[in-house]
Design an enzyme around this catalytic site. Structure first.
Site, PDB file in Angstrom:
ATOM      1  N   TYR A   2       3.413   5.694  11.300  1.00 46.56           N
ATOM      2  CA  TYR A   2       4.521   4.444  11.807  1.00 46.56           C
ATOM      3  C   TYR A   2       4.960   3.242  10.141  1.00 46.56           C
ATOM      4  O   TYR A   2       5.138   2.047  10.989  1.00 46.56           O
ATOM      5  CB  TYR A   2       2.762   3.346  11.951  1.00 46.56           C
TER       6      TYR A   2
ATOM      7  N   ARG B 156       0.590  -1.048   0.225  1.00 40.87           N
ATOM      8  CA  ARG B 156      -0.242  -0.450   0.003  1.00 40.87           C
ATOM      9  C   ARG B 156       0.734   1.228  -0.508  1.00 40.87           C
ATOM     10  O   ARG B 156       1.847   1.522   1.218  1.00 40.87           O
ATOM     11  CB  ARG B 156      -0.818  -0.206   1.292  1.00 40.87           C
TER      12      ARG B 156
ATOM     13  N   HIS C  60      -4.032   4.528   4.621  1.00 40.71           N
ATOM     14  CA  HIS C  60      -4.903   3.689   4.904  1.00 40.71           C
ATOM     15  C   HIS C  60      -6.013   4.337   3.727  1.00 40.71           C
ATOM     16  O   HIS C  60      -6.780   4.281   3.007  1.00 40.71           O
ATOM     17  CB  HIS C  60      -5.117   3.539   6.145  1.00 40.71           C
TER      18      HIS C  60
HETATM   19  C1  LIG Z   1     -14.619  -5.807  11.033  1.00 45.11           C
HETATM   20  C2  LIG Z   1     -13.964  -4.858  11.045  1.00 45.11           C
HETATM   21  N1  LIG Z   1     -13.149  -4.683  12.144  1.00 45.11           N
HETATM   22  C3  LIG Z   1     -12.306  -3.121  12.250  1.00 45.11           C
HETATM   23  C4  LIG Z   1     -11.983  -2.138  11.581  1.00 45.11           C
HETATM   24  C5  LIG Z   1     -11.652  -1.133  11.353  1.00 45.11           C
HETATM   25  N2  LIG Z   1     -10.830  -1.531   9.560  1.00 45.11           N
HETATM   26  C6  LIG Z   1     -11.384  -0.559   8.194  1.00 45.11           C
HETATM   27  S1  LIG Z   1     -10.111  -1.030   7.064  1.00 45.11           S
HETATM   28  C7  LIG Z   1      -8.905  -1.671   8.520  1.00 45.11           C
HETATM   29  C8  LIG Z   1      -7.270  -2.548   8.190  1.00 45.11           C
HETATM   30  C9  LIG Z   1      -7.983  -2.982   6.574  1.00 45.11           C
HETATM   31  O1  LIG Z   1      -7.029  -4.373   6.460  1.00 45.11           O
HETATM   32  P1  LIG Z   1      -6.969  -5.417   5.198  1.00 45.11           P
HETATM   33  O2  LIG Z   1      -8.041  -6.059   5.505  1.00 45.11           O
HETATM   34  O3  LIG Z   1      -5.101  -5.466   5.571  1.00 45.11           O
HETATM   35  O4  LIG Z   1      -7.417  -4.078   4.076  1.00 45.11           O
HETATM   36  P2  LIG Z   1      -6.523  -2.757   3.179  1.00 45.11           P
HETATM   37  O5  LIG Z   1      -7.125  -1.899   3.952  1.00 45.11           O
HETATM   38  O6  LIG Z   1      -5.454  -3.334   3.227  1.00 45.11           O
HETATM   39  O7  LIG Z   1      -6.893  -3.134   2.044  1.00 45.11           O
HETATM   40  C10 LIG Z   1      -9.855  -1.609   9.556  1.00 45.11           C
HETATM   41  C11 LIG Z   1      -9.060  -2.707  10.985  1.00 45.11           C
HETATM   42  C12 LIG Z   1     -13.251  -2.614  10.016  1.00 45.11           C
HETATM   43  N3  LIG Z   1     -13.840  -2.022   8.536  1.00 45.11           N
HETATM   44  N4  LIG Z   1     -14.094  -3.972   9.982  1.00 45.11           N
END
Ligand SMILES: Cc1ncc(C[n+]2csc(CCOP(=O)(O)OP(=O)(O)O)c2C)c(N)n1
Ligand SMILES: Cc1ncc(C[n+]2csc(CCOP(=O)(O)OP(=O)(O)O)c2C)c(N)n1
Ligand SMILES: [Mg+2]
Ligand SMILES: [Mg+2]
Lengths: 340, 345, 340, 345
Positions: free
Chosen positions: C254, C241, C245
């Site tokens: 971080y 990425r 985020h």
């Molecule tokens: C069930 C849940 N827990 C926490 C969150 C908060 N949150 C939004 S995006 C994210 C990280 C997601 O990481 P990943 O699955 O690797 O996807 P990326 O953002 O890297 O595309 C989190 C913890 C959420 N949206 N849903």
């Protein structure tokens, strides 16, 4: 290590004393099964799920733990392991005879209560192991769960967390090939559940769960890894649920007699009996004496529970919180009032 | 009350010299409580997603990892049920976990570990084990967050006996209820009003300060009607009371502060004064905790009620996108209208 | 297959036309990122999470699907895949510009809505693939999720179910090495997430997610396996990425600049640009023309959304149920009344 | 009403010759509805743990797999969230899934797939997709089941707009509400009263028979007080009404049948008759759906209320072991006492 004839390959990882302790526990376990089923049929026990067939997996693994040092986190079909770990037989009988006050795990016994929400104990075990690590307390946590439980999200999340935190956890997957009526082949398309450990960054082993010595040796290795700070291990003990799922179940509705007959041939107790007899540790006379002792123990446990006062209405307001809110105080007063 | 709304950047929670203690935001008050309690009790640890190096998505835990180290301030994998379930195990093992769930809406993923496990462990073990676990989670609308992030599902936990549910609306309560929660031997859901994090500032006692659960707070007195709320909705009620005052309607505002346990006595006393009440919450109307408040009042104070108790709540629909949330949430305007109708009944 | 210099090893699995289509989509994706970030900074967009850095993983996989036959189940960072699969750019802009009516997926487009509950789309995808199988409809389901999502129980349960039912599912794990601030190394101790597939009884592959051709080829293989009735495949696309985020995040808090610099060297678009240029498919002139077209498209999409009526109070009562209960009718009337 | 309690073994649900149709148990009525609807609509499928060869732990689905094959009657792995989540996907893919969760207490494991997903999918997709999914789950106490098996958590789903929640108490409603649920284009939680499965028999219309949601059923009329309940508690109310009648108190009994949507009109009409009501439920008191019933009544019929509405509910404690459940659950005795106090108010 022990084949179905009770012949050993290699040398025994268990001392003679341990073999005898294990055999006695296996016999006790089966006698407890019989008694509780009988009591259930008489209406004096609610529902009971027997250990029948899984004794080597459950007892072999428990024997590798040190009750003064290690914690045990059971699912719900591991009574002999719980007994070995320090739960008094009386408390076990109290669980099933509806006296939950007397069923409590005594102070000092490093054992969590039975878990009836399948798989829910797994993150608890991971957390407990994590606490040992953080507090630098020497010890491991052994957690039991079925192959059915291995399909729950809790299994995955707990395993992954345990891997990341590298906690002293021994995961004992008791694959008895059934989750109620659902065969293991329907539970997962994976040829081996032990292999899932790789996906969490720790080792997994598959072991003949009807082989007391193999289960013991594998568990001991995992315990030593954990004590050495090398993190979790997953052990899949392949065994067979010889009896019904529980006293409400009739396995004839969903499985073939031939399958059960084959399992009987592989009975985990018979192997140890043969082995111990061949080693000169055991005889029919000894078994008879032991069975008498066991029956007496069981009679005593049952009698003790029968003599205890039955918990009443007040009991359900105990241990809800450390102290009761005014609303709960009022409900308690009402309940006691209504029950008298 | 100190409801000033200055949006100054949050300072690190280090006690300033006596006598010059500035007002704190709710966020700062929470952080101060965590800092202090981790200093006081080395069993206390913080765990959750992104709580360590980042300091949490709202930076509530910023600085904690630097101060207390990565063993006590722990970034976990993305798995809510294991955060809660492991916290129970950690508590059994002698730690005092304060788990952060990134948003209350994601406690859905951990429901089976909250009501059926955390809440029942003391009971199941007949007191042998207790779950001294605090779950912190931000919630509530008004700040245009994405789906799930504003979900106000607090009422559901009131059907899970064994947990407590507290929801501060002011900085002093934020600190006092959090310290109480961490020290409570039983599990506590500590719900943080995300929309107020930085917008509400107020005086906060330095050092040790606890607020007992089950004690409501009359944040404004008034003889004509009482507006009952918790968390961010308390501030809607205060604004409504200001508006009502312009018409000469004196509205009291009662902040429940904890919904489990519920301060039945305080509630009844507040209602008896005017015989008229309006309950306000950010959760959908049907089955919201407002229903329990009303059922309790009509049971305990039926004779004193001079009008039906109205509810001003979110609509019985899924939470809409932020751009439409004003049509969904309770508003000052709706509260004022309900209060007027109630007073005129 | 494509190294960081854009040199190919072996022959291209994509036709020249496909390479051009992919490159155009990659450029579009990055331009959309820029525009939405700009609009967010202007207060006209709520929160936006850019695709920046993941274009090869997302577009390479999407190109292996047939929008007339296959279904796509996105997480929330796969806009270019959704566009390729039939979502109009206007609808995508409407999503972020707060017009959820105009954001809806048009009839006939085989695409589910974005999922903001991490991992929750995985069982939906498994179920949808199962339906295709039961109804004997030819097609596969491709589901996207992050390495963060792979820690959720939903990942495990959905994978296991998909394995047992042997459904036509292609699981695209976009490992961009971060879940907000949490690095992949903290997400799991497993050296490879692709290996988890074994534990569900189907194959898993790891692929350089910044290599458009490799992602495409691996996905195509999985699609063909699924169409042949051979069940699910897990593909871990290892990418990075490059941006934040989302627009509320600042990754400098971080992660190290050196890490980002290294990722920039591995930029997935640059490789394709070099490759296409070397193959004589692309030139700076062509890129300039394309960028003009893209900007015009984006301007048009944005303008179209800006001209649309904004949904009002009535909108939140639409599509709650097929029809409203009296209580909801009443709430609707109130809400409309209060908003005017 | 046919509340006979004969416990004859359940027969296979094959329509007998006209004119001799026997009464059915609730369990048989559910099975008949499944048999018939699977015959009528080949998109309908049944999935869940042990529903196939075993026919479910209560044998509700016995015979279905033999009749409709293992593709349409499917034993799933032990994972509730995936059963619900996959059902949503199946529905999107053109099937009409009827998922069984072995006990309602285990929907906890699937909470994040119910309220936040099933319930919101139509809304999120702006009507492009809908979740025509029925979730069947037995619940309720009185039959000494182990932990989690009796959990009555229905109120929690009332805070998840987008799902409907229905709870039959009689065989005819069991059939009629289930057929309505399966055909409803929106997700429905269909809650089965496990303690009544075999003990309540009654006439059930042969063939097609639906009962609209949001229509309560006055199962007994009476002018002095109305007892309001749903699911198994309706039968406690009927027994209480019998006892009250011995003292000359005429108690009506209203069976809500569905809690979402709620029949506000029917509820208000029933209460207005006597101005007095008691609400009974098997869920814990605090935050139970009884609170919503009361809040609704006092809002809509304040002027007609002659006494506070009492609640007879389970205690605010975890569910105790079966041997103690009688102290926990509402009982006929408690209902009678509450009704007497209410009438005498
Ligand atoms: C069930 C849940 N827990 C926490 C969150 C908060 N949150 C939004 S995006 C994210 C990280 C997601 O990481 P990943 O699955 O690797 O996807 P990326 O953002 O890297 O595309 C989190 C913890 C959420 N949206 N849903
Ligand atoms: C979360 C949950 N779902 C369903 C059940 C109902 N149930 C009780 S035991 C059982 C099977 C468990 O299988 P397994 O984990 O293999 O353990 P075993 O019974 O074989 O020891 C099921 C489905 C439950 N108790 N908990
Ligand atoms: Mg099993
Ligand atoms: Mg990621």
């Amino acid at each position: 290590m022990l084949d179905v004839e009770g012949r050993i390959s290699g040398s025994s990882p268990m001392s003679r004393g341990q073999v005898l302790e294990a055999l006695r526990l296996m016999l006790l376990s089966r006698a407890v099964d019989d008694r509780l089923i009988k009591l259930q049929r008489m209406g004096r026990v609610g529902v009971y799920g027997p250990v029948h067939g899984q004794e080597a997996a459950v007892i072999g693994s428990a024997m590798a733990l040190d009750p003064q040092r290690d914690w045990m986190v059971p699912a719900s079909r591991e009574h002999p392991a719980m007994l070995r770990h320090g739960l008094p037989l009386k408390n076990m009988f109290a669980t099933y005879m509806g006296n939950f006050e007397a069923a409590a795990i005594p102070d000092g016994v490093r054992l969590l209560p039975r878990q009836q929400s399948i798989g829910a104990q797994l993150p608890h075990a991971a957390g407990l192991a994590w606490a040992l690590k953080l507090r630098q307390v020497r010890g491991v946590v052994a957690v039991y769960f079925g192959e059915g439980a291995s399909s729950e999200g809790d299994f995955h999340e707990a395993s992954n967390l345990a891997g990341v935190m590298r906690v002293p956890l021994v995961m004992l997957l008791i694959n008895n090939h059934y989750a109620i009526s659902t065969p293991a082949s329907r539970q997962s398309a994976a040829p081996s559940l032990a292999r899932r450990a790789e996906g969490y960054g720790f080792p997994g082993f598959e072991v003949d769960g009807n082989d007391l010595l193999a289960v013991y040796a594998t568990t001991l290795e995992a315990v030593n890894r954990a004590l050495a700070g090398e993190g979790p291990t997953l052990i899949e003990c392949r065994t067979y649920r010889m009896g019904f799922h529980n006293t409400s179940d009739n396995p004839k509705e969903y499985r073939e007699p031939s399958e059960v007959a084959e399992a009987e041939r592989r009975d985990p107790i018979e192997r140890v009996r043969r082995y111990a007899t061949a080693e000169g540790l055991w005889s029919t006379e000894q078994e008879a004496t032991t069975m008498d002792e066991i029956r007496a123990e069981i009679d005593a446990a049952q009698a003790q529970v029968e003599e205890l006062p039955r918990p009443g209405a007040a009991s359900i307001f105990k241990h809800v919180y450390a102290s009761l809110s005014p609303r709960l105080e009022q409900q308690r007063a009402e309940a006691i009032d209504e029950s008298t | 009350m100190g409801n000033s709304t200055s949006k100054s950047a949050d300072s690190t929670a280090v006690s300033p010299p006596a006598g010059e203690r500035p007002e704190l935001s709710i966020l700062e008050a929470i952080r101060e409580a965590l800092f202090e309690e981790m200093g006081r009790d080395e069993r206390v640890m913080v765990l959750g997603m992104d709580v360590g190096r980042l300091g949490g998505v709202f930076r509530v835990t910023r600085g904690l990892m630097e101060r207390y180290g990565p063993d006590r301030v722990v970034d976990t994998p993305l798995a809510e049920a294991s955060i809660v379930g492991a916290s129970l195990g950690l508590a059994i093992g002698g730690m005092v976990p304060v788990a952060e769930i990134q948003f209350l809406g994601f406690t859905h993923q951990a429901f089976h570990q909250i009501g059926p496990q955390l809440a029942r462990y003391r009971f199941r073990s007949r007191g042998r084990f207790n779950a001294q676990v605090t779950i912190r989670a931000p919630f509530g609308g008004g700040v245009r967050t994405p789906e799930f992030h504003p979900d106000a599902i607090e009422a559901q936990f009131s059907q899970a006996p064994g947990v407590k549910v507290v929801c501060p609306a002011f900085p002093d309560d934020a600190k006092g209820l959090l310290l109480e929660a961490i020290r409570d031997p039983d599990p506590v859901l500590y719900l943080e009003p995300q929309r107020l994090y930085r917008s509400i500032r107020g005086p906060v006692p330095a050092g040790d300060h606890t607020v007992p659960f089950g004690s409501s707070r009359l944040v404004r007195d008034g003889k004509d009607v009482v507006l009952i709320a918790w968390s961010a909705a308390v501030h809607l009620c205060l604004a409504a009371a200001d508006q009502l005052a312009l018409d000469g309607v004196e509205a009291a505002v009662l902040d429940l502060r904890s919904i489990v346990p519920l301060d039945v006595e305080g509630l009844v006393a507040a209602v008896q004064k005017s015989g008229k009440a309006v309950v306000v919450h950010e959760a959908p109307l049907t089955g919201g905790f407002g229903a329990e408040v009303i059922a309790t009042i009509q049971q305990e104070a039926f004779g004193s009620l001079d009008a039906p108790i109205r509810r001003v709540a979110a609509r019985d629909t899924p939470y809409p996108p932020g751009s439409l949330e004003d049509h969904y949430l309770p508003s000052v305007r709706r509260i004022v209208a309900a209060a007027r109708e109630t007073v005129a009944y």
